[in-house]
Design a protein around this motif. Sequence first.
Motif, PDB file in Angstrom:
ATOM      1  N   VAL A 190       0.862  -1.187   0.000  1.00  0.00           N
ATOM      2  CA  VAL A 190       0.000   0.000   0.000  1.00  0.00           C
ATOM      3  C   VAL A 190       0.894   1.231   0.000  1.00  0.00           C
ATOM      4  N   ILE A 191       0.773   2.058  -1.037  1.00  0.00           N
ATOM      5  CA  ILE A 191       1.619   3.238  -1.212  1.00  0.00           C
ATOM      6  C   ILE A 191       0.817   4.483  -0.898  1.00  0.00           C
ATOM      7  N   ALA A 192       1.288   5.292   0.056  1.00  0.00           N
ATOM      8  CA  ALA A 192       0.655   6.575   0.373  1.00  0.00           C
ATOM      9  C   ALA A 192       1.594   7.680  -0.088  1.00  0.00           C
ATOM     10  N   SER A 193       1.214   8.376  -1.143  1.00  0.00           N
ATOM     11  CA  SER A 193       2.096   9.366  -1.760  1.00  0.00           C
ATOM     12  C   SER A 193       1.287  10.258  -2.683  1.00  0.00           C
ATOM     13  N   ALA A 194       1.837  11.415  -3.001  1.00  0.00           N
ATOM     14  CA  ALA A 194       1.272  12.250  -4.062  1.00  0.00           C
ATOM     15  C   ALA A 194       1.886  11.880  -5.408  1.00  0.00           C
ATOM     16  N   ARG A 216      -1.882  -1.296  -3.899  1.00  0.00           N
ATOM     17  CA  ARG A 216      -2.968  -0.345  -3.703  1.00  0.00           C
ATOM     18  C   ARG A 216      -2.364   1.035  -3.463  1.00  0.00           C
ATOM     19  N   LEU A 217      -3.045   2.061  -3.935  1.00  0.00           N
ATOM     20  CA  LEU A 217      -2.519   3.419  -3.890  1.00  0.00           C
ATOM     21  C   LEU A 217      -3.422   4.335  -3.083  1.00  0.00           C
ATOM     22  N   VAL A 218      -2.829   5.066  -2.153  1.00  0.00           N
ATOM     23  CA  VAL A 218      -3.507   6.142  -1.441  1.00  0.00           C
ATOM     24  C   VAL A 218      -2.900   7.435  -1.973  1.00  0.00           C
ATOM     25  N   LEU A 219      -3.610   8.098  -2.876  1.00  0.00           N
ATOM     26  CA  LEU A 219      -3.107   9.303  -3.536  1.00  0.00           C
ATOM     27  C   LEU A 219      -3.429  10.515  -2.666  1.00  0.00           C
ATOM     28  N   VAL A 220      -2.402  11.083  -2.051  1.00  0.00           N
ATOM     29  CA  VAL A 220      -2.581  12.175  -1.084  1.00  0.00           C
ATOM     30  C   VAL A 220      -2.638  13.505  -1.825  1.00  0.00           C
ATOM     31  N   SER A 221      -3.630  14.333  -1.476  1.00  0.00           N
ATOM     32  CA  SER A 221      -3.760  15.623  -2.150  1.00  0.00           C
ATOM     33  C   SER A 221      -4.127  16.718  -1.164  1.00  0.00           C
ATOM     34  N   ASP A 261      -6.799   5.741 -14.220  1.00  0.00           N
ATOM     35  CA  ASP A 261      -5.782   5.157 -15.087  1.00  0.00           C
ATOM     36  C   ASP A 261      -5.062   4.009 -14.384  1.00  0.00           C
ATOM     37  N   TYR A 262      -4.741   4.198 -13.100  1.00  0.00           N
ATOM     38  CA  TYR A 262      -4.104   3.120 -12.341  1.00  0.00           C
ATOM     39  C   TYR A 262      -5.063   1.933 -12.176  1.00  0.00           C
ATOM     40  N   ALA A 263      -6.339   2.225 -11.909  1.00  0.00           N
ATOM     41  CA  ALA A 263      -7.320   1.151 -11.729  1.00  0.00           C
ATOM     42  C   ALA A 263      -7.433   0.301 -12.989  1.00  0.00           C
ATOM     43  N   ALA A 264      -7.342   0.941 -14.154  1.00  0.00           N
ATOM     44  CA  ALA A 264      -7.413   0.199 -15.412  1.00  0.00           C
ATOM     45  C   ALA A 264      -6.223  -0.737 -15.568  1.00  0.00           C
ATOM     46  N   ARG A 265      -5.145  -0.457 -14.839  1.00  0.00           N
ATOM     47  CA  ARG A 265      -3.957  -1.307 -14.875  1.00  0.00           C
ATOM     48  C   ARG A 265      -3.923  -2.293 -13.718  1.00  0.00           C
ATOM     49  N   GLY A 266      -5.033  -2.370 -12.975  1.00  0.00           N
ATOM     50  CA  GLY A 266      -5.126  -3.338 -11.888  1.00  0.00           C
ATOM     51  C   GLY A 266      -4.609  -2.833 -10.563  1.00  0.00           C
ATOM     52  N   ILE A 267      -4.345  -1.525 -10.466  1.00  0.00           N
ATOM     53  CA  ILE A 267      -3.855  -0.933  -9.218  1.00  0.00           C
ATOM     54  C   ILE A 267      -4.944  -0.017  -8.673  1.00  0.00           C
ATOM     55  N   ALA A 268      -5.787  -0.566  -7.805  1.00  0.00           N
ATOM     56  CA  ALA A 268      -6.895   0.210  -7.259  1.00  0.00           C
ATOM     57  C   ALA A 268      -6.373   1.200  -6.226  1.00  0.00           C
ATOM     58  N   GLY A 269      -7.120   2.256  -6.017  1.00  0.00           N
ATOM     59  CA  GLY A 269      -6.696   3.250  -5.039  1.00  0.00           C
ATOM     60  C   GLY A 269      -7.800   4.210  -4.690  1.00  0.00           C
ATOM     61  N   LEU A 270      -7.448   5.184  -3.875  1.00  0.00           N
ATOM     62  CA  LEU A 270      -8.406   6.203  -3.461  1.00  0.00           C
ATOM     63  C   LEU A 270      -7.668   7.510  -3.228  1.00  0.00           C
ATOM     64  N   ARG A 271      -8.431   8.603  -3.221  1.00  0.00           N
ATOM     65  CA  ARG A 271      -7.858   9.924  -2.979  1.00  0.00           C
ATOM     66  C   ARG A 271      -8.000  10.278  -1.506  1.00  0.00           C
ATOM     67  N   LEU A 272      -6.918  10.773  -0.915  1.00  0.00           N
ATOM     68  CA  LEU A 272      -6.910  11.158   0.484  1.00  0.00           C
ATOM     69  C   LEU A 272      -6.744  12.677   0.555  1.00  0.00           C
ATOM     70  N   ASP A 273      -7.764  13.370   1.031  1.00  0.00           N
ATOM     71  CA  ASP A 273      -7.716  14.822   1.147  1.00  0.00           C
ATOM     72  C   ASP A 273      -7.115  15.210   2.488  1.00  0.00           C
ATOM     73  N   LEU A 288     -10.499   0.123   2.015  1.00  0.00           N
ATOM     74  CA  LEU A 288      -9.260  -0.375   1.428  1.00  0.00           C
ATOM     75  C   LEU A 288      -8.870  -1.720   2.046  1.00  0.00           C
ATOM     76  N   ASP A 289      -9.055  -1.851   3.349  1.00  0.00           N
ATOM     77  CA  ASP A 289      -8.750  -3.098   4.042  1.00  0.00           C
ATOM     78  C   ASP A 289      -9.572  -4.243   3.481  1.00  0.00           C
ATOM     79  N   ALA A 290     -10.793  -3.936   3.030  1.00  0.00           N
ATOM     80  CA  ALA A 290     -11.674  -4.988   2.519  1.00  0.00           C
ATOM     81  C   ALA A 290     -11.178  -5.628   1.241  1.00  0.00           C
ATOM     82  N   VAL A 291     -10.316  -4.929   0.489  1.00  0.00           N
ATOM     83  CA  VAL A 291      -9.844  -5.506  -0.774  1.00  0.00           C
ATOM     84  C   VAL A 291      -8.407  -6.008  -0.660  1.00  0.00           C
ATOM     85  N   LEU A 292      -7.846  -6.038   0.523  1.00  0.00           N
ATOM     86  CA  LEU A 292      -6.496  -6.581   0.711  1.00  0.00           C
ATOM     87  C   LEU A 292      -6.566  -8.081   1.021  1.00  0.00           C
TER      88      LEU A 292
END
Length: 292
Positions: A190-194, A216-221, A261-273, A288-292
């Motif tokens: 699980v990657i948490a990064s911008a 899985r990606l946590v896209l921080v913004s 775009d990442y989801a289409a490549r099989g890397i699901a994620g979400l945006r973290l505000d 996110l825990d539910a899909v691990l």
Amino acid sequence: MIHLSGEALMGLRHLARRGAAPATRTLAGLPGGIVTKRRGRGSEPEDVRPWSEGDDRRHIDRNATARTGQLHVRTHHDERDRAVVLLADFRPSMLFGTRRTLRSVAAAEALALLGWRIVADGGRVGLAVATVDEPVVLRPAGGERAMASVTGALALAHAGALEKAGEADPPLEPLLGIAASLLPSGGHLVIASALDAPGPDFERLLGLVAERVSVRLVLVSDAFERAKRPGFFPFALSDGRRGSLRADGAGARALDARLSDYAARGIAGLRLDVEAGPETYAPLMERLDAVL
């Protein structure tokens, strides 16, 4: 808030488990999709039910079938050994924030919430932290002691990162490979990064890693990034230095498009505000825990 407290991250364990009954912790499904119970092939029986199309005939329960005259199958509790590595990006570009806290602090809060959920369900948690200096790496381990090590390492790494806030970002590529090497095949990263300046070979390497482990990606913004107003904006650092940042006006749509775009490549994620805070992050980490 620019500092990261290990004590505060330890305190998130109560928030991580709030409202999570045992039944809900066995639910799985992509966010927004159909939620179903995970069925495993462990040795602990769960229930016996009528056979339906698609069931494995090896699981037919002969006693129930003989008693009722209809095919029945026995399901079992899932006995997966979940190994998860949390990758926190504390490079200089993450030491930025215009509301509530820095992107790096928000990333650590979200990962800590996820880590507490994983160890509470019997999983193992490891850590990889990207900084200007040598990366911080912890092999996956289970229990509260493992999370004490994770939260302490996050706090120490963040304090060190703040001292190098003015330097350039190193690429994420080397740490991505190290983090993946800590996991068995089928593990979870699980990657948490911008994902600012991750490196020229990052996308290719990420694809290779995703072939061996679940990514899985946590896209921080920050709110500033999602503003639609383009232009140059002044800023001041804690040491008195000043400068300006350029906003391109792409807004939240660009971030969501990146996730798609990442989801289409099989890397699901979400945006973290960043401005939302741990109370809002907790249900996101539950999903996110539910899909691990």
